[in-house]
Design a protein around this motif. Structure first.
Motif, PDB file in Angstrom:
ATOM      1  N   ASP A 208      35.024  19.045  44.758  1.00 27.05           N
ATOM      2  CA  ASP A 208      35.614  19.427  46.043  1.00 27.05           C
ATOM      3  C   ASP A 208      36.521  20.642  45.834  1.00 27.05           C
ATOM      4  N   ILE A 209      36.126  21.783  46.390  1.00 28.08           N
ATOM      5  CA  ILE A 209      36.885  23.023  46.213  1.00 28.08           C
ATOM      6  C   ILE A 209      38.312  22.877  46.749  1.00 28.08           C
ATOM      7  N   LYS A 210      38.472  22.102  47.806  1.00 25.52           N
ATOM      8  CA  LYS A 210      39.792  21.963  48.415  1.00 25.52           C
ATOM      9  C   LYS A 210      40.805  21.365  47.447  1.00 25.52           C
ATOM     10  N   LYS A 211      40.313  20.605  46.472  1.00 25.29           N
ATOM     11  CA  LYS A 211      41.203  19.957  45.509  1.00 25.29           C
ATOM     12  C   LYS A 211      41.514  20.838  44.297  1.00 25.29           C
ATOM     13  N   VAL A 212      40.928  22.032  44.263  1.00 28.17           N
ATOM     14  CA  VAL A 212      41.132  22.917  43.109  1.00 28.17           C
ATOM     15  C   VAL A 212      42.585  23.354  43.002  1.00 28.17           C
ATOM     16  N   GLY A 213      43.167  23.724  44.149  1.00 26.44           N
ATOM     17  CA  GLY A 213      44.586  24.117  44.152  1.00 26.44           C
ATOM     18  C   GLY A 213      44.811  25.560  43.752  1.00 26.44           C
ATOM     19  N   GLU A 214      44.410  25.907  42.547  1.00 25.44           N
ATOM     20  CA  GLU A 214      44.557  27.277  42.076  1.00 25.44           C
ATOM     21  C   GLU A 214      43.552  27.560  40.971  1.00 25.44           C
ATOM     22  N   VAL A 215      43.261  28.835  40.791  1.00 27.76           N
ATOM     23  CA  VAL A 215      42.361  29.293  39.731  1.00 27.76           C
ATOM     24  C   VAL A 215      43.121  30.280  38.860  1.00 27.76           C
ATOM     25  N   ASP A 216      43.130  30.022  37.581  1.00 25.14           N
ATOM     26  CA  ASP A 216      43.768  30.933  36.625  1.00 25.14           C
ATOM     27  C   ASP A 216      42.704  31.907  36.134  1.00 25.14           C
ATOM     28  N   TRP A 217      42.697  33.102  36.725  1.00 22.30           N
ATOM     29  CA  TRP A 217      41.694  34.111  36.355  1.00 22.30           C
ATOM     30  C   TRP A 217      42.163  34.808  35.077  1.00 22.30           C
ATOM     31  N   ARG A 218      41.801  34.255  33.962  1.00 20.23           N
ATOM     32  CA  ARG A 218      42.156  34.861  32.678  1.00 20.23           C
ATOM     33  C   ARG A 218      41.108  35.894  32.286  1.00 20.23           C
ATOM     34  N   LEU A 219      41.556  37.040  31.834  1.00 18.60           N
ATOM     35  CA  LEU A 219      40.634  38.089  31.410  1.00 18.60           C
ATOM     36  C   LEU A 219      39.866  37.643  30.164  1.00 18.60           C
ATOM     37  N   ARG A 220      38.616  38.071  30.045  1.00 10.69           N
ATOM     38  CA  ARG A 220      37.802  37.718  28.890  1.00 10.69           C
ATOM     39  C   ARG A 220      38.318  38.366  27.614  1.00 10.69           C
ATOM     40  N   PHE A 221      38.905  39.557  27.752  1.00  8.48           N
ATOM     41  CA  PHE A 221      39.411  40.309  26.597  1.00  8.48           C
ATOM     42  C   PHE A 221      40.862  40.715  26.872  1.00  8.48           C
ATOM     43  N   PRO A 222      41.604  41.104  25.858  1.00  5.37           N
ATOM     44  CA  PRO A 222      42.955  41.644  26.095  1.00  5.37           C
ATOM     45  C   PRO A 222      42.890  42.871  27.006  1.00  5.37           C
ATOM     46  N   ILE A 223      43.799  42.966  27.930  1.00  4.68           N
ATOM     47  CA  ILE A 223      43.757  44.010  28.952  1.00  4.68           C
ATOM     48  C   ILE A 223      43.770  45.415  28.364  1.00  4.68           C
ATOM     49  N   THR A 224      44.373  45.598  27.200  1.00  2.01           N
ATOM     50  CA  THR A 224      44.451  46.930  26.596  1.00  2.01           C
ATOM     51  C   THR A 224      43.254  47.242  25.701  1.00  2.01           C
ATOM     52  N   SER A 225      42.304  46.312  25.612  1.00  2.00           N
ATOM     53  CA  SER A 225      41.170  46.502  24.707  1.00  2.00           C
ATOM     54  C   SER A 225      40.102  47.412  25.311  1.00  2.00           C
ATOM     55  N   THR A 226      39.197  47.867  24.471  1.00  5.47           N
ATOM     56  CA  THR A 226      38.173  48.851  24.849  1.00  5.47           C
ATOM     57  C   THR A 226      37.289  48.420  26.020  1.00  5.47           C
ATOM     58  N   PRO A 227      36.913  47.143  26.162  1.00  2.00           N
ATOM     59  CA  PRO A 227      36.024  46.765  27.276  1.00  2.00           C
ATOM     60  C   PRO A 227      36.553  47.108  28.661  1.00  2.00           C
ATOM     61  N   TYR A 228      37.849  47.378  28.777  1.00  3.71           N
ATOM     62  CA  TYR A 228      38.422  47.717  30.088  1.00  3.71           C
ATOM     63  C   TYR A 228      38.838  49.191  30.183  1.00  3.71           C
ATOM     64  N   GLN A 229      38.516  49.970  29.170  1.00  2.00           N
ATOM     65  CA  GLN A 229      38.966  51.362  29.163  1.00  2.00           C
ATOM     66  C   GLN A 229      38.002  52.254  29.940  1.00  2.00           C
ATOM     67  N   PHE A 230      38.101  52.161  31.263  1.00  2.00           N
ATOM     68  CA  PHE A 230      37.313  52.999  32.167  1.00  2.00           C
ATOM     69  C   PHE A 230      38.250  53.609  33.206  1.00  2.00           C
ATOM     70  N   TYR A 231      37.838  54.750  33.734  1.00  2.00           N
ATOM     71  CA  TYR A 231      38.613  55.371  34.809  1.00  2.00           C
ATOM     72  C   TYR A 231      38.590  54.481  36.047  1.00  2.00           C
ATOM     73  N   ASN A 232      39.673  54.487  36.785  1.00  2.00           N
ATOM     74  CA  ASN A 232      39.795  53.832  38.088  1.00  2.00           C
ATOM     75  C   ASN A 232      39.814  52.312  38.033  1.00  2.00           C
ATOM     76  N   VAL A 233      39.933  51.731  36.846  1.00  4.74           N
ATOM     77  CA  VAL A 233      39.987  50.273  36.718  1.00  4.74           C
ATOM     78  C   VAL A 233      41.174  49.692  37.493  1.00  4.74           C
ATOM     79  N   ALA A 234      42.278  50.399  37.514  1.00  9.94           N
ATOM     80  CA  ALA A 234      43.491  49.893  38.167  1.00  9.94           C
ATOM     81  C   ALA A 234      43.833  50.651  39.453  1.00  9.94           C
ATOM     82  N   ASP A 235      42.838  51.306  40.052  1.00  6.29           N
ATOM     83  CA  ASP A 235      43.068  52.084  41.274  1.00  6.29           C
ATOM     84  C   ASP A 235      42.764  51.207  42.493  1.00  6.29           C
TER      85      ASP A 235
END
Length: 525
Positions: A208-235
């Protein structure tokens, strides 16, 4: 459908997809087609160096078609899923858009409020419903079910958050399951089941989705790591939603809690869990001769992509999560069925365009956003000023304008032609619009097969298409939204999608660069 399959037999064995001889003695008992909504091929090109799990397995060990395209000028969810499952062009299967105007009435694909198609509820059935009645041809699911024998049954299930996706794949005879926004749970309709399947009711109770309450969206990799090093990622200046979600704790609350949940990676995991449950239920009753076709359409990337655009952290990280989730799902299926007995197919219903304002910053001066509501008002004012006719342009739907039938039917042919000429002239003055046609012009038009214009012809149905149809310039969007992005063009970023076939011990990590179309998938399967 049978004639279409025979017609493609040479294509399958020579230039298309997986050669027939590979499966001479290893025809899979279970086929799982995974359609990721809005999973453009350009995501594969950018992010594949950082895939570590499911996508990596598919790319390394599957047969990958690197130039697979949807053959339509306005890619949509309903059109894309229906094309994959039927092997037909939209002009023939009839699902030209997610919704359209027909005989003066708004038609939403899969909506069917007849008692025979009533949605299933805990207490029986509802007052609205869904079916594939607007689909003008049979599809792969229908043919697989019809191919059953007393000693060898074929089962087909189609699962998605979106009813138009589930039904676009499952057709008339497959068992279609989707998430109902009113019931806030997964369901189907009387078009597919007499009553709610007990296994589905149990799944809803324990998830039941209503009972979820919250979702902790944890990144798959450290935010400063290469997989996220693209232009406009934080725009986030031009996104529909100003606050970001990736890396945050998301509250699942309010009247729209289900929509919030479906924007998170966890929602993909939930749908894959439903697919596992469906497999478990069916596998128990299958014998060695039975076969199962399971369609799984993952919608959450599309929901997040429209809001944040393809360059965003949210889209990138959701894809990385899908990489991990698909690995777990595929291993689960292989453990249940046997790795050598399952064929996986990965593809998408359409791509996605970059946010035009971000491209403008990069120097693409021609990238533009044109407000469709304002454009409709301008067109109506032109006709009112010239002829005294008010609001003749009734509706705008995905690069098409529909005139008011109650007004149009009383106009002479000469006056109607004058109105069309004025409207076309105004549209062609817009820098964001490349060309346009009336319904009659498109019906008579002939284009070279490799021209973008032909993709509009492929999608044209005189009874369902608009009175005016236009093609935008590259990187231009004509939509009502002032921010975010969409997928409404014939260009590669909207039509080029991944297409991978993988069966352990059978496929061997080959890449095919020949141009193929999504109409070829159903015939191959």
């Amino acid at each position: 459908m049978k004639k279409r399959i025979v017609g493609f037999s040479f294509l399958i064995s020579s230039i298309l997809l997986v050669p027939c001889w590979i499966y001479a003695n290893k025809s899979p008992h279970f086929v799982c087609v995974i359609v990721i909504d809005q999973f453009a091929y350009h995501h594969i090109k950018r992010l594949s160096p950082y895939f570590t799990d499911g996508f990596r397995t598919l790319l390394k060990e599957g047969v990958s078609f690197e130039n697979a395209f949807h053959p339509h000028g306005v890619p949509t969810t309903a059109t894309g899923h229906s094309t994959i499952s039927t092997g037909a062009l939209a002009k023939d299967h009839g699902i030209i858009l997610n919704n359209w105007i027909e005989d003066g009435q708004n038609v939403v694909f899969s909506k069917d409020n007849s008692p025979e198609s009533a949605v299933l509820t805990k207490k029986g059935s509802g007052k609205y419903g869904y079916s594939a009645k607007q689909l003008m041809v049979d599809n792969l699911s229908d043919q697989v079910v019809l191919g059953s024998r007393p000693y060898a049954k074929n089962y087909v299930y189609s699962i998605s958050y979106k009813p138009r996706a589930a039904i676009g794949m499952g057709g008339k005879l497959g068992k279609c399951i989707w998430f109902d926004k009113n019931l806030k749970s997964f369901t189907s309709s009387k078009a597919y089941f007499k009553t709610m399947p007990s296994w589905l009711a149990r799944f809803n109770k324990t998830h039941d989705i209503k009972k979820v309450g919250e979702v902790d969206w944890r990144l798959r990799f450290p935010i400063t790591s290469t997989p996220y090093q693209f232009y406009n990622v934080a725009d986030y200046e031009f996104t529909k939603q100003a606050d970001h979600m990736a890396g945050e704790i998301i509250k699942i609350e309010g009247d729209q809690y289900d929509k919030i949940y479906q924007k998170t990676p966890e929602s993909n995991g939930l749908l894959l869990s439903l697919a596992k449950t469906c497999l478990d239920f069916n596998f128990k009753k299958m014998n060695d001769e039975d076969k199962l076709l399971l369609w799984v359409s993952l919608s959450s990337l599309d929901r997040i992509g429209h809001i944040y655009g393809p360059y965003s952290l949210e889209v990138i990280d959701m894809i990385y999560h899908l990489d991990s989730q698909l690995e777990v799902f595929m291993h689960y299926v292989q453990d249940i069925v046997g790795a050598e007995n399952v064929l996986f197919v990965l593809t998408a219903d359409h791509g996605v365009a970059p946010i035009p304002e971000i491209l403008q910053r990069k120097g693409f001066a021609s990238a533009k956003r044109l407000n469709s509501t304002a454009l409709t008002e301008e067109m109506n004012k032109i006709i009112e000023d010239e002829f005294g006719i008010k609001k003749i342009v009734q509706t705008f739907k995905a690069n098409q304008f529909y005139l008011d039938n109650s007004i149009k039917k009383d106009l002479s042919k000469e006056k109607l032609n004058q109105i069309f000429a004025l409207l076309k002239n105004h549209l062609l003055k817009q820098p964001a619009i490349k060309t346009c046609w009336t319904n009659q012009e498109m019906e008579k038009a002939k284009f070279p097969k490799n021209y973008f214009e032909q993709l509009y012809k492929n999608q044209f149905n005189s009874k369902r298409s608009g009175d005016l149809i236009f093609m935008p310039q590259p990187y231009c969007e004509i939509i009502k939204h002032q921010k975010g992005t969409t997928h409404r063009s014939p260009y590669d970023y909207d039509t080029h999608v991944p297409l991978i076939f993988y069966q352990e011990g059978v496929t061997t990590g080959k890449k095919n660069k020949k141009k193929v179309y999504m109409t070829q998938v159903a015939s191959t399967l």
